[in-house]
Design a protein around this motif. Structure first.
Motif, PDB file in Angstrom:
ATOM      1  N   ILE A  74       0.823  -1.224   0.119  1.00 37.38           N
ATOM      2  CA  ILE A  74       0.230   0.018  -0.146  1.00 37.38           C
ATOM      3  C   ILE A  74       1.030   1.176  -0.026  1.00 37.38           C
ATOM      4  CG2 ILE A  74      -1.851   1.164   1.067  1.00 37.38           C
ATOM      5  CD1 ILE A  74      -2.745  -1.399   0.147  1.00 37.38           C
ATOM      6  N   ALA A 234      -2.749   0.637  -3.988  1.00 37.01           N
ATOM      7  CA  ALA A 234      -2.486  -0.710  -3.751  1.00 37.01           C
ATOM      8  C   ALA A 234      -1.451  -0.892  -5.121  1.00 37.01           C
ATOM      9  CB  ALA A 234      -3.377  -1.713  -3.539  1.00 37.01           C
ATOM     10  N   LEU A 254      -8.992  -6.556  -1.902  1.00 37.39           N
ATOM     11  CA  LEU A 254      -7.926  -6.409  -1.271  1.00 37.39           C
ATOM     12  C   LEU A 254      -8.051  -6.856   0.341  1.00 37.39           C
ATOM     13  CD1 LEU A 254      -6.827  -2.675  -2.284  1.00 37.39           C
ATOM     14  CD2 LEU A 254      -5.942  -4.938  -3.231  1.00 37.39           C
ATOM     15  N   ALA A 256      -5.720  -7.367   3.767  1.00 35.51           N
ATOM     16  CA  ALA A 256      -4.111  -6.898   4.472  1.00 35.51           C
ATOM     17  C   ALA A 256      -4.230  -7.706   5.684  1.00 35.51           C
ATOM     18  CB  ALA A 256      -4.307  -5.421   4.724  1.00 35.51           C
ATOM     19  N   ARG A 285      -1.803  -1.035 -10.698  1.00 36.16           N
ATOM     20  CA  ARG A 285      -2.013  -0.273  -9.528  1.00 36.16           C
ATOM     21  C   ARG A 285      -3.456  -0.126  -9.514  1.00 36.16           C
ATOM     22  NH1 ARG A 285      -0.249   5.423 -11.106  1.00 36.16           N
ATOM     23  NH2 ARG A 285      -2.408   5.672 -12.121  1.00 36.16           N
TER      24      ARG A 285
END
Length: 285
Positions: A74, A234, A254, A256, A285
């Motif tokens: 990130i 990201a 996404l 994390a 991206r």
């Protein structure tokens, strides 16, 4: 791209399962074997099926969504992050911002003092004094000209000197302003200190700090990094073999490590055209 796939569950057991509660239907002793193998039926109890992890699914047609799993990092949006550099060299006097602090545009992050700042302030003070002296000399000359106590040529000479002094003072004033100093607060005094303020060019969060009080600083050295984090990028590494499966504006999910129970959604904004030679991956991206 969606495809239709047929899912089927086929279970074939050719050996006797031991210890998981299975039973087998015995062969009939009255029927002779004519050289042909007969199918054997194995029945599993509910507990045995559960222990084996067997799942029976009804055959159906469903939409298939291919996806690619990739890892990445990130990062702040490039247009919303900035490296704060020292415009002058010198010694750090005060550092008032630290990593994690939220700062606003124009807020002082640190102050620097040194020969470069002192020289710029001295040039401005000298030029301002010459400008004032030349202005007063011109005013006296114009008064004397009215009383015919001085020639017009002398007045014209004083006017030229006043204009030159004003131009020099203006340039010196801009140098001081460019350093972030206030020309109105550069008065000479026993307690006066010529300090250059390092200010935040934009509002955001301080991500890095590389300056401490007393540290010697070089001109153009990076002192802070600031980013506005309401929106982030990201950046993931996708292998060359998988690039044909993705496209711009494609949907992305996404996850994390810091937020294991949360999923963030987004869209592909850019597939970089160049591949990393070592890993044969492209930044997405």
């Amino acid at each position: 791209m969606n495809h239709s796939w047929t899912k089927a569950a086929i279970l074939s057991l050719t050996t006797v399962l031991v210890g998981i509660g299975c039973s087998r239907t015995p062969e009939s002793p009255t029927e002779p074997d004519h050289g042909q193998s007969r199918p054997q039926e194995v029945r599993l109890s509910v507990d045995a099926v559960r222990a084996a992890g067997i799942e029976v699914i009804t055959v159906s047609r469903e939409a298939f969504h291919p996806h690619i799993v990739a890892s990445g990092v990130i990062r702040p949006v490039a247009q919303k992050s900035v490296a704060v550099r020292a415009l002058v060299g010198g010694r750090a006097v005060r550092v008032v911002a630290d990593v994690g602090d939220k700062v606003r545009t124009g807020q002082t992050l640190a102050t620097i003092e040194g020969a470069e700042v002192t020289a710029a302030v001295a040039r401005y003070r000298t030029a301002a004094a010459r400008e004032e002296a030349a202005r007063r000399s011109l005013e006296r000359g114009e008064n004397l000209l009215g009383m015919k106590g001085i020639s017009r040529a002398e007045v014209d000479l004083r006017r030229a000197e006043a204009e030159t002094a004003s131009a020099e003072a203006g340039a010196a004033r801009q140098d001081v302003i460019r350093l972030g100093l206030d020309p109105a607060n550069t008065a000479i005094g026993p307690d006066s200190r010529d300090e250059f303020p390092v200010v935040a060019p934009m509002g955001g969060v301080v991500l890095k700090r590389s300056v401490s009080p007393g540290l010697l600083i070089q001109r153009e050295e990076v002192l802070f990094e600031i980013a506005e984090l309401s929106q982030v990028w990201a950046i993931v590494d996708v292998y060359e073999k998988d690039l044909g499966e993705i496209r711009e504006q494609g949907e992305v999910e996404l996850r994390a490590d810091a937020y294991k129970d949360l999923a963030f959604s987004g869209q592909i904004a850019l597939i970089e055209p160049a591949l990393d030679e070592a890993g044969r991956t492209a930044h997405v991206r």
